[in-house]
Design a protein around this motif. Structure first.
Motif, PDB file in Angstrom:
ATOM      1  N   SER A  97      22.398  26.505 -11.085  1.00  0.00           N
ATOM      2  CA  SER A  97      23.485  27.406 -11.443  1.00  0.00           C
ATOM      3  C   SER A  97      24.105  28.002 -10.181  1.00  0.00           C
ATOM      4  O   SER A  97      23.439  28.149  -9.147  1.00  0.00           O
ATOM      5  CB  SER A  97      22.969  28.531 -12.343  1.00  0.00           C
ATOM      6  OG  SER A  97      21.955  29.264 -11.682  1.00  0.00           O
ATOM      7  N   ILE A  98      25.401  28.368 -10.250  1.00  0.00           N
ATOM      8  CA  ILE A  98      26.087  28.948  -9.093  1.00  0.00           C
ATOM      9  C   ILE A  98      25.791  30.446  -9.037  1.00  0.00           C
ATOM     10  O   ILE A  98      25.338  31.057 -10.010  1.00  0.00           O
ATOM     11  CB  ILE A  98      27.604  28.697  -9.169  1.00  0.00           C
ATOM     12  CG1 ILE A  98      28.210  29.422 -10.378  1.00  0.00           C
ATOM     13  CG2 ILE A  98      27.896  27.212  -9.235  1.00  0.00           C
ATOM     14  CD1 ILE A  98      29.709  29.323 -10.424  1.00  0.00           C
ATOM     15  N   ASP A  99      26.071  31.031  -7.890  1.00  0.00           N
ATOM     16  CA  ASP A  99      25.771  32.446  -7.684  1.00  0.00           C
ATOM     17  C   ASP A  99      26.632  33.324  -8.587  1.00  0.00           C
ATOM     18  O   ASP A  99      27.755  32.970  -8.947  1.00  0.00           O
ATOM     19  CB  ASP A  99      26.004  32.836  -6.225  1.00  0.00           C
ATOM     20  CG  ASP A  99      25.071  32.092  -5.278  1.00  0.00           C
ATOM     21  OD1 ASP A  99      24.002  31.664  -5.755  1.00  0.00           O
ATOM     22  OD2 ASP A  99      25.420  31.944  -4.098  1.00  0.00           O
ATOM     23  N   ARG A 100      26.091  34.485  -8.899  1.00  0.00           N
ATOM     24  CA  ARG A 100      26.834  35.433  -9.732  1.00  0.00           C
ATOM     25  C   ARG A 100      28.097  35.922  -9.035  1.00  0.00           C
ATOM     26  O   ARG A 100      29.123  36.168  -9.680  1.00  0.00           O
ATOM     27  CB  ARG A 100      25.935  36.622 -10.074  1.00  0.00           C
ATOM     28  CG  ARG A 100      26.586  37.642 -10.999  1.00  0.00           C
ATOM     29  CD  ARG A 100      25.655  38.791 -11.303  1.00  0.00           C
ATOM     30  NE  ARG A 100      26.271  39.710 -12.233  1.00  0.00           N
ATOM     31  CZ  ARG A 100      26.250  39.600 -13.546  1.00  0.00           C
ATOM     32  NH1 ARG A 100      25.642  38.565 -14.091  1.00  0.00           N
ATOM     33  NH2 ARG A 100      26.838  40.492 -14.319  1.00  0.00           N
ATOM     34  N   GLU A 101      28.039  36.044  -7.719  1.00  0.00           N
ATOM     35  CA  GLU A 101      29.213  36.495  -6.971  1.00  0.00           C
ATOM     36  C   GLU A 101      30.380  35.523  -7.124  1.00  0.00           C
ATOM     37  O   GLU A 101      31.532  35.932  -7.275  1.00  0.00           O
ATOM     38  CB  GLU A 101      28.840  36.638  -5.497  1.00  0.00           C
ATOM     39  CG  GLU A 101      29.976  37.128  -4.610  1.00  0.00           C
ATOM     40  CD  GLU A 101      29.569  37.233  -3.165  1.00  0.00           C
ATOM     41  OE1 GLU A 101      30.436  37.560  -2.328  1.00  0.00           O
ATOM     42  OE2 GLU A 101      28.388  36.997  -2.866  1.00  0.00           O
TER      43      GLU A 101
END
Length: 340
Positions: A98-102
């Motif tokens: 998954s990609i970063d929350r930012e």
């Protein structure tokens, strides 16, 4: 001899198969009896392990649907397909990180702030920022909208603010108690005072001449906002129309509809005229000229991001010491850094 061996193997296989089928039938029937014993009156309660057991039976022996009495066969098939989807969804999640929350928050922020942008445009902006994600990922985390995207009123007014100007007048009492009329023309784009003028007898001809001098040649705005003062007569309207300016007239007794120029007039009163005694028209013109110079090039405005209408450069701390430059005879000051 070979045929005899084959027949013996087939008989043994049928016996084992029939034994397994019998066991599965017993499991299906016994489990349904257990469900019937624990059910409440008028309601059938099924738990997760009940559904899993029947799905497993269907997986091993599809003919178990013929023994199902408590639920429909289509229900068991639906449970099986739903479990299949959940299983492969879990397998897919474990395969791609998954990609970063930012980054997800940045995608949603770009999508909300730019309603006309699609996934390719946002993906291009992210690539320019050095963020390597796929376009499908951008489309996944974009804000979902219903209907055609539309700009809000703040954006609409900001897009048209450069073509709007406002005109208004206010009264100043001199030391001899004579009334002097001050005309103010304000450009909405940078809150810049385009012209101020003073007279004792405002007329349509005088006002039309002030508009012409405030906007020479092709600098006229698209719209001119004003109130319903009777001084704006037919001659004024004809001059404005000849300059290809559309008049926008406010409602009666509604100064809030011309809020920007009303705020400027309030600033002139609070920051200047309330602290000075005006002797005559010439004195008032000189005071207004000094205040307009301070207003345009020195006074910071909240609506302009703490900048001036005539943009004021930011000085480095290493330039030198800070000195105060008096404005309006010391009523206000401008602070500058001077090189040592």
């Amino acid at each position: 001899m070979l045929e005899l061996e084959r027949s013996i193997v087939s008989v043994v296989a049928r016996r084992f198969r029939s034994r397994a089928v019998l066991e599965l039938e017993n499991i299906a029937l016994r489990h349904q009896l257990c469900v019937l014993r624990r059910q409440q009156p008028g309601r059938l309660r099924l738990f997760t392990h009940d559904r899993l057991l029947w799905v497993l039976l269907y997986r091993l022996w599809p003919r178990c649907l013929e023994l199902m009495v408590l639920v429909k066969p289509t229900t068991v098939i639906h449970w099986h397909r739903q479990g299949f989807r959940l299983f492969w969804r879990w397998r897919s999640r474990s395969g791609r990180p998954s990609i970063d929350r930012e980054i997800r928050d940045l995608i949603r922020q770009m999508s909300s702030a730019n309603p006309l942008w699609g996934a390719p445009r946002i993906h291009g902006e992210l690539l320019k920022l050095g963020i390597e994600v796929s376009q499908a990922t951008v489309a996944k985390y974009m804000v979902r909208r219903r209907g055609t995207p539309s700009q809000n009123w703040r954006t609409f007014l900001r897009n048209h603010v450069e073509g709007i100007a406002a005109i208004d007048m206010f009264v100043v009492a001199s030391a001899s108690f004579r009334l002097l009329y001050v005309m103010v023309i304000l450009a909405h784009g940078r809150r810049k005072i385009m012209r101020t003028a003073v007279t004792e007898h405002p007329s349509a001809a005088w006002l039309s001449r002030q508009v012409t001098e405030a906007f020479p040649w092709d600098t006229a705005p698209r719209y001119l906002l004003r109130d319903r003062d009777t001084s704006y007569g037919s001659e004024f309207r004809s001059r404005v129309d000849a300059m290809n300016i559309a008049e926008v007239i406010t409602a009666p007794r509604s100064p809030w509809q011309n809020a920007y120029v009303e705020r400027v007039i309030g600033s002139i009163r609070r920051e200047c005229l309330d602290h000075i005694v005006i002797f005559n028209g010439r004195h008032l013109r000189r005071v207004l000229s000094s205040y307009v110079d301070y207003y345009q090039s020195s006074r910071t405005h909240l609506s302009l991001g703490k900048d001036c209408p005539d943009s004021r450069p930011i000085q480095r701390r290493s330039v030198g010491r800070i000195v105060a430059i008096p404005k309006l005879g010391g009523l206000h000051h401008r602070y500058e850094r001077l090189a040592a």
